[in-house]
Design a protein around this motif. Structure first.
Motif, PDB file in Angstrom:
ATOM      1  N   GLY A   1       0.786  -1.225   0.000  1.00 39.14           N
ATOM      2  CA  GLY A   1       0.000   0.000   0.000  1.00 39.14           C
ATOM      3  C   GLY A   1       0.815   1.270   0.000  1.00 39.14           C
ATOM      4  O   GLY A   1       0.252   2.362   0.095  1.00 39.14           O
ATOM      5  N   ALA A   2       2.150   1.165  -0.115  1.00 37.41           N
ATOM      6  CA  ALA A   2       3.011   2.361  -0.081  1.00 37.41           C
ATOM      7  C   ALA A   2       3.476   2.754  -1.472  1.00 37.41           C
ATOM      8  O   ALA A   2       4.560   3.294  -1.639  1.00 37.41           O
ATOM      9  CB  ALA A   2       4.209   2.111   0.829  1.00 37.41           C
ATOM     10  N   ASP A   3       2.645   2.493  -2.468  1.00 34.12           N
ATOM     11  CA  ASP A   3       3.004   2.808  -3.859  1.00 34.12           C
ATOM     12  C   ASP A   3       3.366   4.280  -4.013  1.00 34.12           C
ATOM     13  O   ASP A   3       2.558   5.170  -3.725  1.00 34.12           O
ATOM     14  CB  ASP A   3       1.822   2.470  -4.769  1.00 34.12           C
ATOM     15  CG  ASP A   3       2.067   2.870  -6.213  1.00 34.12           C
ATOM     16  OD1 ASP A   3       3.221   2.773  -6.663  1.00 34.12           O
ATOM     17  OD2 ASP A   3       1.099   3.288  -6.882  1.00 34.12           O
ATOM     18  N   GLY A   4       4.610   4.547  -4.451  1.00 32.29           N
ATOM     19  CA  GLY A   4       5.055   5.907  -4.696  1.00 32.29           C
ATOM     20  C   GLY A   4       5.397   6.709  -3.458  1.00 32.29           C
ATOM     21  O   GLY A   4       5.726   7.889  -3.576  1.00 32.29           O
ATOM     22  N   HIS A   5       5.360   6.092  -2.269  1.00 30.24           N
ATOM     23  CA  HIS A   5       5.598   6.823  -1.022  1.00 30.24           C
ATOM     24  C   HIS A   5       7.004   6.628  -0.460  1.00 30.24           C
ATOM     25  O   HIS A   5       7.340   7.235   0.548  1.00 30.24           O
ATOM     26  CB  HIS A   5       4.577   6.402   0.040  1.00 30.24           C
ATOM     27  CG  HIS A   5       3.172   6.780  -0.309  1.00 30.24           C
ATOM     28  ND1 HIS A   5       2.072   6.274   0.349  1.00 30.24           N
ATOM     29  CD2 HIS A   5       2.694   7.620  -1.252  1.00 30.24           C
ATOM     30  CE1 HIS A   5       0.970   6.789  -0.169  1.00 30.24           C
ATOM     31  NE2 HIS A   5       1.320   7.605  -1.152  1.00 30.24           N
ATOM     32  N   ILE A   6       7.815   5.762  -1.090  1.00 26.58           N
ATOM     33  CA  ILE A   6       9.153   5.470  -0.574  1.00 26.58           C
ATOM     34  C   ILE A   6      10.171   5.717  -1.675  1.00 26.58           C
ATOM     35  O   ILE A   6      10.096   5.113  -2.749  1.00 26.58           O
ATOM     36  CB  ILE A   6       9.267   4.006  -0.086  1.00 26.58           C
ATOM     37  CG1 ILE A   6       8.221   3.715   0.993  1.00 26.58           C
ATOM     38  CG2 ILE A   6      10.667   3.723   0.426  1.00 26.58           C
ATOM     39  CD1 ILE A   6       8.146   2.242   1.371  1.00 26.58           C
ATOM     40  N   SER A   7      11.108   6.615  -1.418  1.00 30.49           N
ATOM     41  CA  SER A   7      12.203   6.868  -2.356  1.00 30.49           C
ATOM     42  C   SER A   7      13.507   6.374  -1.745  1.00 30.49           C
ATOM     43  O   SER A   7      13.651   6.287  -0.521  1.00 30.49           O
ATOM     44  CB  SER A   7      12.296   8.361  -2.697  1.00 30.49           C
ATOM     45  OG  SER A   7      12.511   9.127  -1.522  1.00 30.49           O
ATOM     46  N   LEU A   8      14.457   6.043  -2.603  1.00 32.41           N
ATOM     47  CA  LEU A   8      15.722   5.443  -2.188  1.00 32.41           C
ATOM     48  C   LEU A   8      16.890   6.289  -2.665  1.00 32.41           C
ATOM     49  O   LEU A   8      16.872   6.808  -3.788  1.00 32.41           O
ATOM     50  CB  LEU A   8      15.848   4.023  -2.750  1.00 32.41           C
ATOM     51  CG  LEU A   8      14.692   3.070  -2.439  1.00 32.41           C
ATOM     52  CD1 LEU A   8      14.864   1.765  -3.197  1.00 32.41           C
ATOM     53  CD2 LEU A   8      14.591   2.813  -0.945  1.00 32.41           C
ATOM     54  N   THR A   9      17.886   6.448  -1.811  1.00 30.28           N
ATOM     55  CA  THR A   9      19.070   7.215  -2.164  1.00 30.28           C
ATOM     56  C   THR A   9      20.322   6.440  -1.769  1.00 30.28           C
ATOM     57  O   THR A   9      20.312   5.655  -0.833  1.00 30.28           O
ATOM     58  CB  THR A   9      19.090   8.581  -1.462  1.00 30.28           C
ATOM     59  OG1 THR A   9      19.056   8.382  -0.034  1.00 30.28           O
ATOM     60  CG2 THR A   9      17.921   9.452  -1.875  1.00 30.28           C
ATOM     61  N   SER A  10      21.399   6.693  -2.511  1.00 30.68           N
ATOM     62  CA  SER A  10      22.692   6.100  -2.204  1.00 30.68           C
ATOM     63  C   SER A  10      23.758   6.888  -2.953  1.00 30.68           C
ATOM     64  O   SER A  10      23.504   7.433  -4.029  1.00 30.68           O
ATOM     65  CB  SER A  10      22.735   4.627  -2.626  1.00 30.68           C
ATOM     66  OG  SER A  10      24.049   4.097  -2.457  1.00 30.68           O
ATOM     67  N   ARG A  11      24.955   6.937  -2.375  1.00 30.50           N
ATOM     68  CA  ARG A  11      26.067   7.598  -3.062  1.00 30.50           C
ATOM     69  C   ARG A  11      26.447   6.850  -4.339  1.00 30.50           C
ATOM     70  O   ARG A  11      27.134   7.407  -5.196  1.00 30.50           O
ATOM     71  CB  ARG A  11      27.279   7.699  -2.134  1.00 30.50           C
ATOM     72  CG  ARG A  11      27.090   8.647  -0.957  1.00 30.50           C
ATOM     73  CD  ARG A  11      28.396   8.886  -0.218  1.00 30.50           C
ATOM     74  NE  ARG A  11      28.954   7.647   0.313  1.00 30.50           N
ATOM     75  CZ  ARG A  11      30.030   7.040  -0.151  1.00 30.50           C
ATOM     76  NH1 ARG A  11      30.689   7.551  -1.174  1.00 30.50           N
ATOM     77  NH2 ARG A  11      30.473   5.911   0.397  1.00 30.50           N
ATOM     78  N   ALA A  12      25.999   5.601  -4.466  1.00 29.60           N
ATOM     79  CA  ALA A  12      26.304   4.827  -5.667  1.00 29.60           C
ATOM     80  C   ALA A  12      25.287   5.051  -6.776  1.00 29.60           C
ATOM     81  O   ALA A  12      25.532   4.656  -7.920  1.00 29.60           O
ATOM     82  CB  ALA A  12      26.372   3.337  -5.333  1.00 29.60           C
ATOM     83  N   PHE A  13      24.140   5.681  -6.471  1.00 28.64           N
ATOM     84  CA  PHE A  13      23.066   5.848  -7.451  1.00 28.64           C
ATOM     85  C   PHE A  13      23.266   7.128  -8.266  1.00 28.64           C
ATOM     86  O   PHE A  13      23.642   8.169  -7.723  1.00 28.64           O
ATOM     87  CB  PHE A  13      21.702   5.920  -6.769  1.00 28.64           C
ATOM     88  CG  PHE A  13      21.242   4.624  -6.155  1.00 28.64           C
ATOM     89  CD1 PHE A  13      21.966   3.456  -6.338  1.00 28.64           C
ATOM     90  CD2 PHE A  13      20.080   4.572  -5.400  1.00 28.64           C
ATOM     91  CE1 PHE A  13      21.549   2.259  -5.782  1.00 28.64           C
ATOM     92  CE2 PHE A  13      19.645   3.382  -4.839  1.00 28.64           C
ATOM     93  CZ  PHE A  13      20.389   2.219  -5.026  1.00 28.64           C
ATOM     94  N   ALA A  14      22.959   7.047  -9.559  1.00 28.10           N
ATOM     95  CA  ALA A  14      22.946   8.230 -10.408  1.00 28.10           C
ATOM     96  C   ALA A  14      21.571   8.888 -10.403  1.00 28.10           C
ATOM     97  O   ALA A  14      21.402   9.970 -10.972  1.00 28.10           O
ATOM     98  CB  ALA A  14      23.336   7.857 -11.845  1.00 28.10           C
TER      99      ALA A  14
END
Length: 306
Positions: A181-194
């Motif tokens: 039920g969390a569609d579109g509510h969680i974003s992910l970040t990392s120093r390895a991601f562009a």
């Protein structure tokens, strides 16, 4: 006989060092292997020993804990495909005798909820010198290895420490099985991601695709999650290890990520260019009308003068 006696006395100084060191010194001693324990087994240990505990599927579950009164700390089972594994250290003040190893489920709350006698350990007797040596030994023990190894066919990540290896510049898929039920509510970040992927999905499984930077240096990276409306810092959610990009192949994912960002700005650029064109056309039309009006007025004055 006298000659033999004199030869023996002459050889005695050469034999004394060998007699003093004993037969064990003839070959270098090899360290004894670390003791291990499996379901239903009995392991013989000494204070200061590091005990490896392994469980197969059906003998325990991921996250279960194993405890005995002679352990310095409780062991938590982690995935080392195909086994669940943990390591514990035998306390320096552990007394000789046999003690049960108790397993508790990962979801158990109270200390007495569903305890299960899983195996046994037998502590062997040692002297006080060995106990003093034990105290020095445990001070130098390295930190426990938290990295886990899951089956290659399992989606990633299965846990916060499910470390998989990906090449720089590649695209990776992240899967979340715990946030229905969390569609579109969680974003992910990392120093390895562009980029900054967002977990999407209409059902229990959410997925996202991330692009690894071409310039990401080899090493371990943390993936953080940000929930919509959260307060406080983002929390670690997964980890990955970046390997060098494949040799002989150009890496252009950074430019591709920049290109996708440029594509999102294209409508803005188009509208801006269109506005400039319309403004220029309108100005030209007004200038022509004003010039024609001036020419008409001059012609009218000329005819009236004649």
């Amino acid at each position: 006989m006298d000659r033999f006696r004199r030869a023996a006395w002459a050889a005695l100084p050469l034999l004394l060092p060998l007699l003093a060191t004993g037969p064990a010194s003839a070959a270098p001693s090899t360290p004894s292997p670390s003791p291990s324990l499996t379901y239903g087994g009995l392991a013989s240990v000494r204070p200061g020993d590091t005990l490896t505990i392994d469980a197969r599927s059906g003998e325990a579950s991921y996250g279960d804990t194993l405890h005995a009164s002679v352990f310095m700390a409780t062991g938590r089972l982690r995935m080392r495909d195909p086994l669940l594994t943990t390591t514990v250290t035998i306390a320096c003040d552990a007394r000789p005798g046999t003690q049960p190893v108790i397993r508790r489920g990962a979801g158990d709350v109270g200390p007495d909820e569903h305890p299960f006698r899983w195996a046994r350990v037998r502590v062997l007797p040692v002297d006080e010198n060995a106990r003093r040596a034990c105290r020095d030994k445990v001070k130098r023990l390295p930190a426990p290895d938290l990295e886990e190894r899951w089956a290659p066919g399992d989606t990633w990540p299965q846990s916060e420490w499910d470390v998989r290896t990906f090449r720089a510049g590649s695209r990776v898929t992240l899967t979340d099985n715990d946030d229905e039920g969390a569609d579109g509510h969680i974003s992910l970040t990392s120093r390895a991601f562009a980029d900054r992927p967002v977990l999407r999905g209409a059902r229990a499984v959410l997925t996202a695709t991330a692009t690894l930077k071409c310039a990401a240096a080899p090493g371990l990276y943390v993936v953080y999650r940000h929930d919509a409306g959260q307060s406080g810092p983002d929390r670690p959610w997964a980890r990955l290890r970046v390997a060098p990009a494949a040799s002989g192949r150009s890496c252009s994912t950074d430019q591709a990520a920049a290109g996708s960002a440029g594509t999102s700005r294209a409508p803005v650029v188009a509208w801006t260019a269109g506005g400039v064109f319309l403004a220029t056309a309108a100005g030209t039309l007004l200038f022509r009308r004003a010039r024609n009006r001036r020419l008409g007025d001059q012609g009218a004055r000329g005819r009236s003068a004649v």
